[in-house]
Scaffold this motif. Structure first.
Motif, PDB file in Angstrom:
ATOM      1  N   UNK A 140       0.782  -1.229   0.000  1.00  0.00           N
ATOM      2  CA  UNK A 140       0.000   0.000   0.000  1.00  0.00           C
ATOM      3  C   UNK A 140       0.815   1.282   0.000  1.00  0.00           C
ATOM      4  N   UNK A 141       2.130   1.176  -0.054  1.00  0.00           N
ATOM      5  CA  UNK A 141       3.004   2.352  -0.042  1.00  0.00           C
ATOM      6  C   UNK A 141       3.819   2.397  -1.331  1.00  0.00           C
ATOM      7  N   UNK A 142       4.070   3.616  -1.868  1.00  0.00           N
ATOM      8  CA  UNK A 142       4.911   3.708  -3.070  1.00  0.00           C
ATOM      9  C   UNK A 142       6.288   3.087  -2.811  1.00  0.00           C
ATOM     10  N   UNK A 143       6.814   2.362  -3.796  1.00  0.00           N
ATOM     11  CA  UNK A 143       8.131   1.767  -3.604  1.00  0.00           C
ATOM     12  C   UNK A 143       9.216   2.841  -3.565  1.00  0.00           C
ATOM     13  N   UNK A 144       8.907   4.028  -4.058  1.00  0.00           N
ATOM     14  CA  UNK A 144       9.777   5.192  -3.904  1.00  0.00           C
ATOM     15  C   UNK A 144       8.932   6.435  -4.105  1.00  0.00           C
ATOM     16  N   UNK A 145       9.216   7.478  -3.328  1.00  0.00           N
ATOM     17  CA  UNK A 145       8.409   8.699  -3.350  1.00  0.00           C
ATOM     18  C   UNK A 145       8.813   9.672  -4.445  1.00  0.00           C
ATOM     19  N   UNK A 146      10.058   9.620  -4.857  1.00  0.00           N
ATOM     20  CA  UNK A 146      10.561  10.539  -5.878  1.00  0.00           C
ATOM     21  C   UNK A 146      10.003  10.120  -7.236  1.00  0.00           C
TER      22      UNK A 146
END
Length: 151
Positions: A96-102
């Motif tokens: 449920x979380x992006x594997x990376x925010x950038x």
């Protein structure tokens, strides 16, 4: 995966009916090898048809399975073969979380962002023409005549 055609690819469905023969997703179909038809050639032409016909096709859906153990850490993109310049960034999630925010890879430009009025109307670039506007009539096509409230 490129040697036996088992790499991740989208699988296109129309009204619950898979349009291809390829699968890397055992939750949908048995996993295949050496199949390259993931359904796009049957799915995409429907979008050339008039918009009112689309509802008769049922639910249009696309599934893409990316293995949990992948070491891929960038975003992926979609684009439309029919509508030039229609693209978007897809953020991959793990738990449920992006594997990376950038935003990677970088594009070198920013996407146009619709104004609030355009978001409500499903348009883009019309916000500066919403009423009242000096170049627009005071009433527009959608106004209900007072003599016919049932319209």
């Amino acid at each position: 995966c490129d040697k036996n055609m088992t790499c991740a690819a989208p699988m296109y469905y129309v009204d619950g009916d898979y349009k291809g023969t390829y699968s890397n997703n055992e939750d949908l179909l048995a996993v295949t090898s050496n199949e390259d038809n993931f359904g796009l050639d049957d799915y995409e032409p429907l979008f050339f048809h008039p918009l009112p016909e689309w509802i008769g096709y049922g639910e249009m859906s696309v599934f893409l399975k990316i293995d949990d153990d992948t070491d891929y850490t960038k975003d992926i993109f979609y684009f439309c073969h029919i509508h030039q310049f229609m693209t978007g960034r897809i953020k991959l999630l793990r738990n449920g979380q992006p594997i990376q925010d950038v935003h990677l890879p970088e594009l070198g430009y920013e996407y146009d962002m619709p104004a609030e009025h355009d978001e409500q109307c499903g348009t883009y670039g019309l916000n500066k023409f919403k009423l009242p506007h000096e170049e627009c009539p005071e009433k527009f096509v959608c106004d209900v005549p007072s003599s016919n409230k049932e319209l």
